[in-house]
Design an enzyme around this catalytic site. Structure first.
Site, PDB file in Angstrom:
ATOM      1  CG  ASP A 197      26.506  20.721  65.113  1.00 36.06           C
ATOM      2  OD1 ASP A 197      26.930  21.590  66.077  1.00 36.06           O
ATOM      3  OD2 ASP A 197      27.741  20.295  64.557  1.00 36.06           O
ATOM      4  CG  HIS A 198      24.382  21.753  71.000  1.00 39.51           C
ATOM      5  ND1 HIS A 198      25.265  20.761  71.129  1.00 39.51           N
ATOM      6  CD2 HIS A 198      24.897  22.473  72.008  1.00 39.51           C
ATOM      7  CE1 HIS A 198      26.124  20.871  72.009  1.00 39.51           C
ATOM      8  NE2 HIS A 198      25.787  21.904  72.659  1.00 39.51           N
ATOM      9  CG  HIS A 260      29.682  20.762  68.533  1.00 39.14           C
ATOM     10  ND1 HIS A 260      28.483  20.486  67.994  1.00 39.14           N
ATOM     11  CD2 HIS A 260      29.805  20.008  69.447  1.00 39.14           C
ATOM     12  CE1 HIS A 260      27.723  19.690  68.744  1.00 39.14           C
ATOM     13  NE2 HIS A 260      28.535  19.437  70.046  1.00 39.14           N
TER      14      HIS A 260
HETATM   15  C1  BG6 Z   1      28.106  17.848  73.267  1.00 36.44           C
HETATM   16  C2  BG6 Z   1      29.089  16.920  73.282  1.00 36.44           C
HETATM   17  O1  BG6 Z   1      27.679  17.829  71.705  1.00 36.44           O
HETATM   18  O2  BG6 Z   1      28.687  19.092  73.512  1.00 36.44           O
HETATM   19  C3  BG6 Z   1      29.462  17.104  74.930  1.00 36.44           C
HETATM   20  O3  BG6 Z   1      28.645  15.611  73.094  1.00 36.44           O
HETATM   21  C4  BG6 Z   1      29.747  18.299  75.391  1.00 36.44           C
HETATM   22  O4  BG6 Z   1      30.813  15.977  75.043  1.00 36.44           O
HETATM   23  C5  BG6 Z   1      28.915  19.336  74.962  1.00 36.44           C
HETATM   24  O5  BG6 Z   1      30.164  18.385  76.632  1.00 36.44           O
HETATM   25  C6  BG6 Z   1      29.051  20.726  74.959  1.00 36.44           C
HETATM   26  O6  BG6 Z   1      28.152  21.627  74.724  1.00 36.44           O
HETATM   27  P1  BG6 Z   1      27.982  22.882  75.029  1.00 36.44           P
HETATM   28  O7  BG6 Z   1      26.840  23.670  74.780  1.00 36.44           O
HETATM   29  O8  BG6 Z   1      27.987  23.122  76.718  1.00 36.44           O
HETATM   30  O9  BG6 Z   1      29.356  23.542  74.713  1.00 36.44           O
END
Ligand code: BG6
Length: 506
Positions: A197-198, A260
């Site tokens: 979950d980045h 997230h």
């Molecule tokens: C991803 C989603 O997990 O997170 C995307 O699948 C989204 O739809 C992205 O655009 C957003 O990541 P960040 O790090 O740019 O907020």
């Protein structure tokens, strides 16, 4: 009481360097690999956090050889890495690049992968330690896990580890998530599974723990006595052109809220863990997620929308139904908002509002704790007309930092109170730049450090919260349309206004 300076004998300020290993990426031709994974590997090498005995192996259908693969990685790194390009780092790193061509049902390709990894063990000294990164659709997880098992690549021992890294979506609902976890766990035990979950890899998200548990200032007011409600917002200005294959039929709630935003909710609402050992941290997050309850009825406490045409700044943009690849009658939501409560002594009666959307006015992710009004104001009403509610806002991105909003006297001979902001900004407070989330997470996989990866139970509990909302939406026709460049559908505003509150306009 003196504190134990080193709980596990290690100074946590110092970075850890991964031990010898290889990282195999399935789906290496995909967007994620090109934009995030390959650049993060290079950035780690550049920071000296990868060992000399490191190898990067790409697995894909394309008819490439090792050199072609090297060129692809090179282009991805030049275009997307965070740190400066250094020829010497690149030379050393690229000596460990290999490519294996094949499809997921091709036994011979997996046998080839095995012999490539065996060769790397002797040539590069990767020591039989392998991480398999499945940057592929979940529908392909079963066949890849099966192939890894068939070819013996899952076989670990005391002296060599095998780990699997999986990307969301972890299922489509609770039932499919349980099934997916079962399939993965048949081959890799839970302690070898790293679910990405980045958001948990972001510095500002980890800072929630520091803010809450390293300070005395906030905890006394971090509860239902002082907090009126919490707003967790992840707004994006981009549209979904080019992402129909993944997004159509998935929608904003599954794409972002299930993972997230639920994780952010867990970090904001959890109790202090006994320690930052992974198990203790997970236990607290699981407790919160188990106590989350949807505010009913769903029809009044959720909102969903789909962007129509509009203006994004000075650019005129199409609506979702006109985006390439989306079906003309797609009911996929690009905006989702839900209201939940956490049934605990700390949070009883405090609504948590979670919202996310594409093609909104601005890209911003933030968590706002909005405080109750002072119980008594010893001023004439006109003096405080401009006074809002106090708020603590954790800015996850961009412009990372924390803002505290409170009332202050406007200079002059009268008495007028107006909102002002006290601001902490990462850019001004620190000279170090933040690593990308994927740098941190890939390094943690190679180190076998599981704190920042949600476990099975967290994933399943998050689905349990979301499933009833998704079921309700599935029965209730089309999402409401909102103009691109705005702040979502009118129903989202109505949902808040009904309670006398309103969404923040970040
Ligand atoms: C991803 C989603 O997990 O997170 C995307 O699948 C989204 O739809 C992205 O655009 C957003 O990541 P960040 O790090 O740019 O907020």
């Amino acid at each position: 009481m003196p504190r134990n300076p080193l709980r596990d004998g290690r100074d946590k300020r110092l970075p850890r360097i991964a031990g010898p290993c290889s990282l195999v990426i399935f789906g290496v031709t995909g967007d994620l690999a090109r934009r995030k994974l390959m650049p993060a590997v290079y950035d780690l090498a550049n920071r000296g956090l990868l060992p000399p005995g490191f190898a990067l192996v790409g697995f894909a259908r394309r008819d490439w050889d090792h050199e072609d693969f090297g060129r692809i990685v090179h282009d991805a790194v030049r275009a997307n890495s965070r740190t400066e390009f250094r020829e010497d780092v690149w030379e050393r790193l690229s000596e460990g690049f290999r490519f294996v061509q094949g499809t997921f049902d091709d036994d011979a390709a997996f046998d080839q992968l095995k012999s490539t990894l065996d060769d790397l063990d002797t040539q590069r000294g990767t020591n039989g330690n392998h991480a398999f990164y499945l940057s592929i659709p979940p529908s392909a997880f079963p066949v890849v896990c099966e192939q890894l098992q068939r070819s013996g690549l899952d076989q670990r021992s005391d002296s060599r580890w095998r780990r699997v890294v999986i990307e969301k979506p972890f299922g489509h609902d609770l039932e499919s998530a349980i099934e997916l976890n079962r399939i993965v766990n048949q081959v890799f035990p839970e302690d070898s599974v790293f679910r990405i979950d980045h958001y948990l890899g972001k510095e500002t998200v980890q800072n929630i723990l520091a803010l809450r548990f390293a300070n005395q200032l906030f905890d006394p007011i971090w509860n239902s006595h002082y907090v009126d409600h919490v707003q967790i917002t992840m707004a994006e200005d981009i549209g979904l052109g080019g992402r129909a294959g993944y997004y159509d039929g998935i929608g904003a709630a599954r794409d972002v809220i299930q993972n997230h935003l639920m994780q952010l909710l867990a970090l904001i609402a959890m109790e202090e863990p006994v320690s930052f050992q992974p198990r203790e941290l997970q236990a607290e997050k699981i407790k919160v997620l188990s106590a989350v309850r949807n505010i009913l009825p769903h029809s009044e406490n959720t909102a969903r929308g789909q962007y129509g045409p509009g203006w994004q700044g000075s650019e005129e943009v199409v609506g979702l139904l006109e985006e390439e690849g989306f079906s003309k009658d797609s009911t996929t939501e690009t905006y989702a908002a839900i209201a939940v409560e956490v049934d605990s002594r700390r949070w009883a009666g405090v609504p948590f509002y979670l919202r996310t959307g594409k093609r909104l006015g601005r890209r911003v992710t933030e968590i706002a704790l909005v405080f109750k009004r002072a119980p008594h104001l010893p001023f004439d009403q006109t003096m405080t007309d401009e006074l809002g509610q106090n708020a603590l806002v954790i800015r996850i991105q961009p412009d990372e930092g924390v803002t505290l909003r409170f009332g202050s006297k406007v200079p002059g001979s009268g008495m007028e109170v107006r909102d002002v902001n006290m601001d902490f900004s990462y850019g001004q407070a620190f000279t170090e730049s933040s690593p990308e989330a994927y740098e941190r997470l890939i390094l943690d996989v190679l180190l076998g450090e599981p704190s920042l990866f949600p476990v099975n139970d967290e994933v399943e509990l998050s689905w349990k919260i979301l499933d009833p909302v998704l079921d309700e939406w599935a029965k209730s026709g089309r999402p409401d349309e909102y103009p691109a460049g705005g702040w979502g559908p009118a129903s989202a505003d109505e949902m808040m206004n009904r309670t006398g509150r309103s969404w923040r306009r970040p």
